[in-house]
Motif scaffolding. Structure first.
Motif, PDB file in Angstrom:
ATOM      1  N   PHE A   1       6.968   9.654  -3.480  1.00 26.08           N
ATOM      2  CA  PHE A   1       7.882   8.328  -3.271  1.00 26.08           C
ATOM      3  C   PHE A   1       8.022   6.711  -2.965  1.00 26.08           C
ATOM      4  O   PHE A   1       7.330   7.073  -1.822  1.00 26.08           O
ATOM      5  N   PRO A   2       8.475   5.333  -3.902  1.00 26.43           N
ATOM      6  CA  PRO A   2       7.582   4.698  -3.255  1.00 26.43           C
ATOM      7  C   PRO A   2       8.210   4.235  -1.897  1.00 26.43           C
ATOM      8  O   PRO A   2       9.283   4.453  -1.628  1.00 26.43           O
ATOM      9  N   ALA A   3       8.049   3.395  -1.371  1.00 21.25           N
ATOM     10  CA  ALA A   3       8.670   2.714   0.218  1.00 21.25           C
ATOM     11  C   ALA A   3       9.387   2.190  -0.389  1.00 21.25           C
ATOM     12  O   ALA A   3      11.092   2.282   0.433  1.00 21.25           O
ATOM     13  N   ARG A   4       9.361   1.166  -1.488  1.00 19.00           N
ATOM     14  CA  ARG A   4      10.848   0.821  -1.369  1.00 19.00           C
ATOM     15  C   ARG A   4      11.005   0.496  -3.237  1.00 19.00           C
ATOM     16  O   ARG A   4      10.692  -0.197  -4.362  1.00 19.00           O
ATOM     17  N   PRO A   5      11.803   1.536  -3.430  1.00 15.87           N
ATOM     18  CA  PRO A   5      11.813   2.144  -4.937  1.00 15.87           C
ATOM     19  C   PRO A   5      12.483   0.404  -5.807  1.00 15.87           C
ATOM     20  O   PRO A   5      12.235   0.163  -6.894  1.00 15.87           O
TER      21      PRO A   5
ATOM     22  N   ALA B   1       7.567  12.420   1.210  1.00 12.08           N
ATOM     23  CA  ALA B   1       8.149  10.890   0.895  1.00 12.08           C
ATOM     24  C   ALA B   1       6.640  10.646   0.214  1.00 12.08           C
ATOM     25  O   ALA B   1       6.749   9.311  -0.877  1.00 12.08           O
ATOM     26  N   ASP B   2       5.829  11.894   0.514  1.00  9.53           N
ATOM     27  CA  ASP B   2       4.536  11.078  -0.640  1.00  9.53           C
ATOM     28  C   ASP B   2       4.394  10.436  -1.552  1.00  9.53           C
ATOM     29  O   ASP B   2       3.494   9.968  -2.322  1.00  9.53           O
TER      30      ASP B   2
ATOM     31  N   ARG C   1       3.655  10.952  -8.941  1.00 12.07           N
ATOM     32  CA  ARG C   1       2.424  11.027  -8.328  1.00 12.07           C
ATOM     33  C   ARG C   1       2.499  12.230  -7.764  1.00 12.07           C
ATOM     34  O   ARG C   1       1.120  13.413  -7.174  1.00 12.07           O
TER      35      ARG C   1
ATOM     36  N   SER D   1       7.665  -6.200  -5.574  1.00 12.18           N
ATOM     37  CA  SER D   1       7.641  -5.450  -4.843  1.00 12.18           C
ATOM     38  C   SER D   1       6.120  -5.292  -5.974  1.00 12.18           C
ATOM     39  O   SER D   1       5.656  -5.470  -7.089  1.00 12.18           O
TER      40      SER D   1
ATOM     41  N   SER E   1       4.226  15.445   1.942  1.00  8.29           N
ATOM     42  CA  SER E   1       4.834  15.399   2.539  1.00  8.29           C
ATOM     43  C   SER E   1       5.854  15.585   1.352  1.00  8.29           C
ATOM     44  O   SER E   1       5.305  13.936   0.464  1.00  8.29           O
TER      45      SER E   1
ATOM     46  N   LEU F   1       5.414   0.672  -8.772  1.00  9.28           N
ATOM     47  CA  LEU F   1       5.251   1.803  -8.484  1.00  9.28           C
ATOM     48  C   LEU F   1       4.215   3.361  -8.402  1.00  9.28           C
ATOM     49  O   LEU F   1       4.275   3.559  -7.700  1.00  9.28           O
TER      50      LEU F   1
END
Length: 122
Positions: free
Chosen positions: A71-75, A68-69, A15, A80, A66, A83
């Protein structure tokens, strides 16, 4: 026992690479912004070296996003989405995606899509 990187380290690295590429920055440009060598940026992006929280914060600030950008929302959510989209997992894929969205002619985009599908055997 040597430490191994976790798959999240690889996701974060991919990312970072995607954001850097989207900005049109080289690894050297990001390295200068972080005060590290471009080789270190390569290791971060490959997930070979873990990036510290403070360095990750510094990278996010430098690239205008950010933390947070990265990282995956729900690792660990079962079932899901991946990633990182497989296209973004390689430099070639990122370059192709970036070039594709810059093609203004819709028919040219469709033609390129048909060529890629034919080459992939789709």
């Amino acid at each position: 026992m040597p430490r191994r990187s976790h798959h999240i380290d690889q996701v974060v690295g991919l990312r970072i690479a995607a954001r850097r590429s989207a900005l049109g920055w080289s690894q050297s440009a990001l390295a200068r912004a972080l005060g590290v060598s471009f080789q270190q940026v390569q290791k971060y992006e490959a997930g070979a070296n873990r990036i510290s929280a403070s360095r990750l914060h510094q990278a996010a600030a430098a690239m205008g996003c950010s933390v947070a950008d990265f990282f995956p929302a729900r690792p660990d959510a079962e079932g899901s989405e991946p990633l990182v989209h497989p296209v973004m997992a390689s430099a070639e894929g990122r370059n192709l995606a970036e070039a594709f969205v810059r093609i203004c002619d819709a028919e040219a985009r469709r033609a390129l899509t048909r060529v890629a599908q034919a080459m992939a055997g789709a």
